[in-house]
Design a protein around this motif. Structure first.
Motif, PDB file in Angstrom:
ATOM      1  N   ALA A  43       0.772  -1.211   0.224  1.00  0.00           N
ATOM      2  CA  ALA A  43       0.028   0.048  -0.083  1.00  0.00           C
ATOM      3  C   ALA A  43       0.900   1.368  -0.072  1.00  0.00           C
ATOM      4  N   ASN A  44       2.015   1.505   0.912  1.00  0.00           N
ATOM      5  CA  ASN A  44       2.725   2.536   0.917  1.00  0.00           C
ATOM      6  C   ASN A  44       3.956   2.328  -0.031  1.00  0.00           C
ATOM      7  N   GLU A  45       3.898   1.397  -1.018  1.00  0.00           N
ATOM      8  CA  GLU A  45       5.212   1.596  -1.955  1.00  0.00           C
ATOM      9  C   GLU A  45       6.445   1.059  -1.098  1.00  0.00           C
ATOM     10  N   PRO A  46       6.669   0.017  -0.554  1.00  0.00           N
ATOM     11  CA  PRO A  46       7.605  -0.250   0.411  1.00  0.00           C
ATOM     12  C   PRO A  46       9.039  -0.148  -0.481  1.00  0.00           C
ATOM     13  N   LEU A  47       9.981   0.042   0.167  1.00  0.00           N
ATOM     14  CA  LEU A  47      11.442  -0.058  -0.433  1.00  0.00           C
ATOM     15  C   LEU A  47      11.675  -1.722  -0.406  1.00  0.00           C
ATOM     16  N   VAL A  48      11.200  -2.394   0.488  1.00  0.00           N
ATOM     17  CA  VAL A  48      11.386  -3.889   0.602  1.00  0.00           C
ATOM     18  C   VAL A  48      10.149  -4.550   1.204  1.00  0.00           C
ATOM     19  N   LEU A  49       9.736  -5.610   0.160  1.00  0.00           N
ATOM     20  CA  LEU A  49       8.553  -6.581   0.720  1.00  0.00           C
ATOM     21  C   LEU A  49       9.091  -7.748   1.366  1.00  0.00           C
ATOM     22  N   LEU A  50       8.756  -8.047   2.717  1.00  0.00           N
ATOM     23  CA  LEU A  50       9.322  -8.984   3.456  1.00  0.00           C
ATOM     24  C   LEU A  50       8.252  -9.904   3.738  1.00  0.00           C
ATOM     25  N   ALA A  51       8.452 -11.364   3.163  1.00  0.00           N
ATOM     26  CA  ALA A  51       7.285 -12.172   3.243  1.00  0.00           C
ATOM     27  C   ALA A  51       7.771 -13.517   3.897  1.00  0.00           C
ATOM     28  N   ASP A  52       7.038 -14.082   5.009  1.00  0.00           N
ATOM     29  CA  ASP A  52       7.517 -15.083   5.743  1.00  0.00           C
ATOM     30  C   ASP A  52       6.521 -16.269   5.675  1.00  0.00           C
ATOM     31  N   GLU A  53       7.313 -17.208   5.000  1.00  0.00           N
ATOM     32  CA  GLU A  53       6.347 -18.557   4.475  1.00  0.00           C
ATOM     33  C   GLU A  53       5.015 -17.928   3.777  1.00  0.00           C
ATOM     34  N   PRO A  54       5.071 -17.346   2.642  1.00  0.00           N
ATOM     35  CA  PRO A  54       3.914 -16.657   2.219  1.00  0.00           C
ATOM     36  C   PRO A  54       2.815 -17.627   1.582  1.00  0.00           C
ATOM     37  N   THR A  55       3.443 -18.819   1.238  1.00  0.00           N
ATOM     38  CA  THR A  55       2.766 -19.768   0.337  1.00  0.00           C
ATOM     39  C   THR A  55       2.161 -21.097   1.565  1.00  0.00           C
ATOM     40  N   GLY A  56       2.746 -20.916   2.756  1.00  0.00           N
ATOM     41  CA  GLY A  56       2.759 -22.123   3.601  1.00  0.00           C
ATOM     42  C   GLY A  56       1.236 -22.659   4.101  1.00  0.00           C
ATOM     43  N   ASN A  57       0.265 -21.760   3.510  1.00  0.00           N
ATOM     44  CA  ASN A  57      -1.017 -22.080   3.928  1.00  0.00           C
ATOM     45  C   ASN A  57      -1.926 -22.440   2.535  1.00  0.00           C
ATOM     46  N   LEU A  58      -1.172 -22.423   1.484  1.00  0.00           N
ATOM     47  CA  LEU A  58      -1.766 -22.259   0.148  1.00  0.00           C
ATOM     48  C   LEU A  58      -1.638 -23.620  -0.409  1.00  0.00           C
ATOM     49  N   ASP A  59      -2.859 -23.922  -1.085  1.00  0.00           N
ATOM     50  CA  ASP A  59      -2.501 -25.087  -2.293  1.00  0.00           C
ATOM     51  C   ASP A  59      -1.891 -24.629  -3.596  1.00  0.00           C
ATOM     52  N   THR A  60      -1.797 -25.596  -4.343  1.00  0.00           N
ATOM     53  CA  THR A  60      -0.588 -25.284  -5.666  1.00  0.00           C
ATOM     54  C   THR A  60      -1.145 -24.127  -6.542  1.00  0.00           C
ATOM     55  N   ALA A  61      -2.543 -24.142  -6.709  1.00  0.00           N
ATOM     56  CA  ALA A  61      -3.038 -23.174  -7.434  1.00  0.00           C
ATOM     57  C   ALA A  61      -2.867 -21.728  -6.882  1.00  0.00           C
TER      58      ALA A  61
END
Ligand code: ADP
Ligand code: MG
Length: 245
Positions: free
Chosen positions: A163-181
């Protein structure tokens, strides 16, 4: 290369939890430079310090020792106020469990960081609408989080982080709860963000996520044990998508 080409610089970083018998060296001497526009993946076994490292890089935790610079400015030793301000404006966080505000619609969740950073309601609304459109969620804007699929929720969370156009996007296990699609949707989104020059640091257990990064570091016991620049990325995500077909 001047120092600002590395948007994120980490020097001899240490974080200890507890003391005496229960002392844990969660991060134990990490050095890292992340150039603007790079996607860095961090892998390693549970408990090796990945989340702590991410928190230190985004100012959610303070180091016991060492330096973190964002766009050349120290963030490890600034005041609480300075740190809160920096977190709001300069970093975006994405978590495995989404952490959306359940009482707010998708659009309101995405508006929130801009409002907190002092944007006008109108500007925040415009930015949120733009991001949701870009992320293929325009028709979900009014939905509450529980009405969304996991993949949609994570895309809303990524929109909020942007939202605030961050300098860095930090993601911690962003797909850990997601299925393949849904995982592939998130990877496509990361790919789009990278094409637009976004710097990304992604902690992951998922080989498919790591395979789309520019660089992969492996952590063990609070330290980097391996550092690989991955080959030319062109078409790598296409390859993954074909694998899934
Ligand atoms: P990872 O994300 O790789 O699973 P973490 O960064 O969460 O690892 O944790 C690294 C180590 O630090 C672990 O041994 C964990 O138990 C410990 N740790 C993390 N946060 C705290 C805390 N707030 N208090 C005490 N120990 C902690
Ligand atoms: Mg973790």
């Amino acid at each position: 290369m001047n120092e600002f080409d590395d948007v994120l610089q980490v020097r001899d970083l240490h974080k200890e939890h507890g003391q005496g018998q229960s002392l844990v060296r969660a991060v134990d001497g990490v050095d890292l430079d992340v150039p603007t526009g790079q996607m860095l993946a961090v892998m390693g076994p549970s408990g090796c310090g990945k989340s702590t490292l991410l928190h230190l890089m985004g100012g959610l935790e303070r180091p016991t020792y060492g330096e973190v610079r964002l766009a050349g400015r120290r963030i490890d030793n600034v005041s609480e106020r300075g740190l809160a301000r920096m977190r709001r404006r300069a970093v975006g966080f994405v978590f495995q469990a989404f952490h959306l505000v359940e009482e707010l619609s998708a659009a309101e969740n995405v508006e929130l960081p801009a409002l907190l950073a002092g944007s006008s309601p109108r500007a925040a609304r415009r930015r949120a609408a733009h991001l949701l459109e870009q992320f293929g969620l325009a028709d979900r804007a009014r939905h509450l989080p529980w009405k969304l699929s996991g993949g949609q929720r994570q895309r809303v969370a990524i929109a909020r982080a942007m939202a605030n156009e961050p300098l860095v996007l930090l993601a911690d296990e962003p797909t850990g709860n997601l299925d393949t699609a849904a995982t592939l949707d998130v990877l496509r989104l990361f790919e789009d963000l990278r094409s637009a020059g976004q710097t990304l640091v992604v902690v992951t257990h998922d080989e498919r996520v790591a395979a789309t990064a520019d660089r992969l570091v492996s952590m063990r016991d609070g330290m980097f044990v391996d550092d690989t620049r991955l080959a030319v990325r062109t078409g790598r995500l296409d390859g993954l998508i074909k694998l899934e077909d």
